[in-house]
Scaffold this motif. Structure first.
Motif, PDB file in Angstrom:
ATOM      1  N   GLU A  75       0.817  -1.211   0.000  1.00  0.00           N
ATOM      2  CA  GLU A  75       0.000   0.000   0.000  1.00  0.00           C
ATOM      3  C   GLU A  75       0.852   1.262   0.000  1.00  0.00           C
ATOM      4  N   ASP A  76       1.960   1.245   0.698  1.00  0.00           N
ATOM      5  CA  ASP A  76       2.818   2.435   0.720  1.00  0.00           C
ATOM      6  C   ASP A  76       3.322   2.755  -0.686  1.00  0.00           C
ATOM      7  N   ALA A  77       3.746   1.723  -1.407  1.00  0.00           N
ATOM      8  CA  ALA A  77       4.233   1.931  -2.776  1.00  0.00           C
ATOM      9  C   ALA A  77       3.123   2.427  -3.678  1.00  0.00           C
ATOM     10  N   GLU A  78       1.917   1.951  -3.454  1.00  0.00           N
ATOM     11  CA  GLU A  78       0.783   2.365  -4.273  1.00  0.00           C
ATOM     12  C   GLU A  78       0.429   3.834  -4.018  1.00  0.00           C
ATOM     13  N   ARG A  79       0.488   4.239  -2.760  1.00  0.00           N
ATOM     14  CA  ARG A  79       0.220   5.645  -2.438  1.00  0.00           C
ATOM     15  C   ARG A  79       1.312   6.546  -3.031  1.00  0.00           C
ATOM     16  N   GLU A  80       2.536   6.094  -2.954  1.00  0.00           N
ATOM     17  CA  GLU A  80       3.638   6.864  -3.526  1.00  0.00           C
ATOM     18  C   GLU A  80       3.483   7.002  -5.030  1.00  0.00           C
ATOM     19  N   ALA A  81       3.077   5.920  -5.690  1.00  0.00           N
ATOM     20  CA  ALA A  81       2.882   5.965  -7.141  1.00  0.00           C
ATOM     21  C   ALA A  81       1.786   6.950  -7.511  1.00  0.00           C
ATOM     22  N   LEU A  82       0.677   6.944  -6.741  1.00  0.00           N
ATOM     23  CA  LEU A  82      -0.424   7.861  -7.034  1.00  0.00           C
ATOM     24  C   LEU A  82       0.007   9.309  -6.797  1.00  0.00           C
ATOM     25  N   ALA A  83       0.788   9.557  -5.727  1.00  0.00           N
ATOM     26  CA  ALA A  83       1.275  10.916  -5.455  1.00  0.00           C
ATOM     27  C   ALA A  83       2.212  11.380  -6.558  1.00  0.00           C
ATOM     28  N   ARG A  84       3.047  10.480  -7.048  1.00  0.00           N
ATOM     29  CA  ARG A  84       3.976  10.821  -8.125  1.00  0.00           C
ATOM     30  C   ARG A  84       3.211  11.207  -9.392  1.00  0.00           C
ATOM     31  N   LEU A  85       2.150  10.467  -9.691  1.00  0.00           N
ATOM     32  CA  LEU A  85       1.340  10.775 -10.870  1.00  0.00           C
ATOM     33  C   LEU A  85       0.614  12.107 -10.685  1.00  0.00           C
ATOM     34  N   ALA A  86       0.124  12.346  -9.476  1.00  0.00           N
ATOM     35  CA  ALA A  86      -0.581  13.601  -9.218  1.00  0.00           C
ATOM     36  C   ALA A  86       0.337  14.792  -9.387  1.00  0.00           C
ATOM     37  N   ALA A  87       1.580  14.656  -8.933  1.00  0.00           N
ATOM     38  CA  ALA A  87       2.541  15.745  -9.072  1.00  0.00           C
ATOM     39  C   ALA A  87       2.812  16.065 -10.531  1.00  0.00           C
ATOM     40  N   ALA A  88       2.687  15.039 -11.388  1.00  0.00           N
ATOM     41  CA  ALA A  88       2.903  15.233 -12.823  1.00  0.00           C
ATOM     42  C   ALA A  88       1.599  15.475 -13.580  1.00  0.00           C
ATOM     43  N   HIS A  89       0.502  15.657 -12.823  1.00  0.00           N
ATOM     44  CA  HIS A  89      -0.831  15.844 -13.422  1.00  0.00           C
ATOM     45  C   HIS A  89      -1.181  14.701 -14.365  1.00  0.00           C
ATOM     46  N   ALA A  90      -0.823  13.483 -13.961  1.00  0.00           N
ATOM     47  CA  ALA A  90      -1.070  12.306 -14.791  1.00  0.00           C
ATOM     48  C   ALA A  90      -1.871  11.253 -14.041  1.00  0.00           C
ATOM     49  N   GLU A  91      -2.631  11.680 -13.026  1.00  0.00           N
ATOM     50  CA  GLU A  91      -3.345  10.717 -12.186  1.00  0.00           C
ATOM     51  C   GLU A  91      -4.722  10.346 -12.735  1.00  0.00           C
ATOM     52  N   LYS A  92      -5.145  10.958 -13.853  1.00  0.00           N
ATOM     53  CA  LYS A  92      -6.465  10.656 -14.406  1.00  0.00           C
ATOM     54  C   LYS A  92      -6.573   9.167 -14.720  1.00  0.00           C
ATOM     55  N   GLY A  93      -7.662   8.561 -14.266  1.00  0.00           N
ATOM     56  CA  GLY A  93      -7.880   7.137 -14.520  1.00  0.00           C
ATOM     57  C   GLY A  93      -7.153   6.230 -13.559  1.00  0.00           C
ATOM     58  N   VAL A  94      -6.571   6.777 -12.490  1.00  0.00           N
ATOM     59  CA  VAL A  94      -5.891   5.962 -11.485  1.00  0.00           C
ATOM     60  C   VAL A  94      -6.418   6.363 -10.111  1.00  0.00           C
ATOM     61  N   LYS A  95      -6.790   5.372  -9.301  1.00  0.00           N
ATOM     62  CA  LYS A  95      -7.242   5.665  -7.944  1.00  0.00           C
ATOM     63  C   LYS A  95      -6.959   4.485  -7.033  1.00  0.00           C
ATOM     64  N   LEU A  96      -6.845   4.786  -5.751  1.00  0.00           N
ATOM     65  CA  LEU A  96      -6.698   3.741  -4.749  1.00  0.00           C
ATOM     66  C   LEU A  96      -8.082   3.192  -4.412  1.00  0.00           C
ATOM     67  N   VAL A  97      -8.179   1.888  -4.278  1.00  0.00           N
ATOM     68  CA  VAL A  97      -9.443   1.259  -3.896  1.00  0.00           C
ATOM     69  C   VAL A  97      -9.185   0.323  -2.728  1.00  0.00           C
ATOM     70  N   ASP A  98     -10.113   0.304  -1.814  1.00  0.00           N
ATOM     71  CA  ASP A  98     -10.040  -0.603  -0.675  1.00  0.00           C
ATOM     72  C   ASP A  98     -11.466  -0.966  -0.300  1.00  0.00           C
ATOM     73  N   GLU A  99     -12.076  -1.800  -1.142  1.00  0.00           N
ATOM     74  CA  GLU A  99     -13.479  -2.138  -0.950  1.00  0.00           C
ATOM     75  C   GLU A  99     -13.600  -3.445  -0.162  1.00  0.00           C
ATOM     76  N   PRO A 100     -14.308  -3.421   0.947  1.00  0.00           N
ATOM     77  CA  PRO A 100     -14.557  -4.689   1.631  1.00  0.00           C
ATOM     78  C   PRO A 100     -15.437  -5.572   0.752  1.00  0.00           C
ATOM     79  N   PRO A 101     -15.120  -6.833   0.623  1.00  0.00           N
ATOM     80  CA  PRO A 101     -15.918  -7.696  -0.252  1.00  0.00           C
ATOM     81  C   PRO A 101     -17.343  -7.852   0.258  1.00  0.00           C
TER      82      PRO A 101
END
Length: 552
Positions: free
Chosen positions: A72-98
């Motif tokens: 999860e830490d790596a996933e959050r870092e990846a999303l933050a990196r994309l956001a900083a580059a304004h490239a986060e469209k179509g990417v989001k973190l999901v944590d849905e209980p089944p």
């Protein structure tokens, strides 16, 4: 976990194998995340759809779920990196209980819950109740899947109809012999659970991500049989060739049901079962059940339903119309369509239960009435495409105030079709060109009808109300403008399709119970609360959850 949407792969980049598709998706996901492919710990397809707007450049569009090796830490870092580059469209973190089946009931009542009907609504309700420890009794008037298949084959070959076991009645319900289409216009967290249950029971894994999933009428009998075994393994009891013949109501509440069973030797046995909870998942063709409910004072109301015919084309022509030069690609398969047309008259016509590479089937459940439906096998390799071509019947179209007036109209049309076919469940048929010109047909053109009992060529006009005929006649040319060849002269109309939905609703309240009869839980298509396998199964699960909650 990261969800990636809008991943696009051009059809020409694929060779039709799953391995090639997964390899392309892994590279596309890494590119979208701006990360090395080796950092992807897992990749799961969640949705796959076909964009055929440009027929010379068809694209497959995916939604993916990806886990990175760093967690999860790596996933959050990846999303933050994309956001900083304004490239986060179509990417989001999901944590849905089944979404799961209802939890166990601590103090299960001594009286069993009786579930009437083993279509998808009844199956998933009974499975939910069994897993909750309620040991439900599931009764189905028709046969188990194996014997049912033999009975249907005998009807197709000889014209002998078993009113208790046929394409409408039996384990799996009408959906077992209608391709097993699992697409739905509704949204529910239960959908993933239902699809996974089908896969665990033997359905193809791709139904988990295909935008238009289907199982196939050759695979479904084994799937529903497996689900029955799961109900029994969890403590439920299943009885086939057993129907609810009476319902005792006292003081506005259910007191008992009478079950009538037929043994292999033909012997009939009746049993009164005391119960305070009956799940009514009887399906839309259980007309005797509707009559019983009316006699017992159970609240029902008329609802809109639809009737019409089956229309058949060559599947190759549909493929070319929708996929152009890519028609026949193994990555695309047989092309489905969905059409609707709103007319100046205020009425509408629409396609229903479209079966690519499929067959028109004899779906009668009462003597002396012709009913059509459609089905496909899992490979969808038949020469023809077929679909219901329907128009709505509104409550105001019906005479008088009888809540079952829609049932009466269905019967009238089915008997007219039986007479027009000359008996023996031969169906009336007409070419589209002749239908549009208002003249009778004398034989087939380039499309051979697939209805198994054979067809009698002529006119279908006398088999349906004039407002249905006029609506279909006005809509077909308009539909041909949206789907080239839909209005082809040699397309075949086979009548009649009358069982697309229930003409009545067994009225229930917010608690899921009948508004007039405590302990009666109307569920699924027959009760008027679903319109297909997925919505019926969802309704069954949600009804079980409410029942479990009510029991405390």
């Amino acid at each position: 976990m990261l969800e990636l949407s809008g991943i696009r792969i051009r059809l020409r980049q694929l060779d039709g194998t799953d391995g090639c598709e997964l390899g392309m998706l892994r590279r596309a996901a890494a590119k979208k995340l701006r990360a090395p492919a080796r950092e992807l710990a897992s990749l799961e397809r969640r949705r796959r759809s076909i964009d055929a707007r440009k027929k010379n450049d068809i694209v497959l569009t995916f939604t993916l779920r990806v886990r990175l090796k760093g967690g999860e830490d790596a996933e959050r870092e990846a999303l933050a990196r994309l956001a900083a580059a304004h490239a986060e469209k179509g990417v989001k973190l999901v944590d849905e209980p089944p979404f799961g089946f209802p939890g166990p009931v601590r103090n299960a009542p001594e009286q069993r819950v009786v579930v009437v009907g083993a279509g998808c609504g009844g199956l998933f309700c009974a499975l939910s109740l069994a897993r909750a420890g309620l040991a439900p009794l599931l009764v189905e008037r028709g046969d188990d899947a194996t014997r049912r298949g033999k009975v249907v084959a005998e009807h197709n070959a000889t014209g002998v109809l078993d009113p208790e076991s046929n394409i409408q009645f039996g384990v799996g319900g009408a959906g077992t012999f209608s391709d097993g289409k699992l697409q739905t216009g509704t949204k529910s967290p239960a959908h993933r659970l239902i699809l996974q249950t089908f896969v665990d029971a033997g359905a193809q894994p791709q139904i988990l991500w295909d935008a238009k999933p289907h199982v196939g009428s050759d695979v479904l009998p084994g799937v529903v049989t497996s689900i029955l075994r799961r109900i029994e393994d969890a403590g439920g009891e299943v009885r086939t060739r057993c129907r609810m013949s009476d319902l005792e109501v006292a003081g506005g509440a259910v007191r008992s049901v009478t079950l009538t069973s037929r043994g292999a030797d033909g012997a009939v046995r009746e049993e009164r079962v005391e119960t305070s909870a009956v799940v009514l998942a009887c399906g839309h063709s259980a007309r005797d059940v509707f009559e019983l409910l009316r006699e017992r004072g159970v609240a029902m109301e008329r609802k809109t339903f639809a009737m019409g015919v089956r229309i058949e084309h060559l599947q190759a022509n549909i493929d070319r119309a929708l996929y152009g030069p890519a028609a026949g690609s193994p990555a695309l398969g047989a092309a489905p369509y969905k059409l609707s047309e709103h007319l100046p008259s205020g009425r509408s016509a629409f396609s229903f239960c479209m079966c690519p590479g499929g067959y028109v089937v004899s779906a009668a459940s009462e003597p002396g009435g012709v009913v059509t439906n459609g089905m496909s096998l899992s490979d969808r390799a038949g020469a023809n495409a077929n679909s219901g071509l329907l128009a709505n019947v509104f409550p105001d179209d019906l005479p008088g105030d009888d809540v079952l007036a829609g049932v009466a109209l269905q019967r009238e049309c089915e008997r007219a079709a039986f007479a027009a076919g000359g008996g023996a469940y031969v169906a009336p048929a007409q070419l589209v060109g002749d239908f549009l010109r208002g003249q009778a047909s004398s034989g087939a053109g380039g499309v051979a009808p697939t209805y198994p009992r054979g067809v009698a060529w002529g006119s279908i006009d006398g088999c349906l109300p004039p407002y249905i005929v006029e609506t279909l006649r006005a809509a077909i040319p308009r539909m041909g403008r949206h789907l080239r060849g839909f209005d082809a002269d040699d397309a075949v109309l086979t009548g009649v399709e009358t069982r697309s939905s229930s003409p009545v609703r067994v009225t229930r309240g917010e608690d899921g119970q009948s508004v007039s009869t405590r302990g009666l839980w109307p569920v699924g298509e027959g009760a008027g609360y679903a319109g297909g396998i997925m919505s019926a199964a969802t309704d069954g699960i949600l009804a079980a959850a409410k029942l479990v909650e009510a029991l405390g």
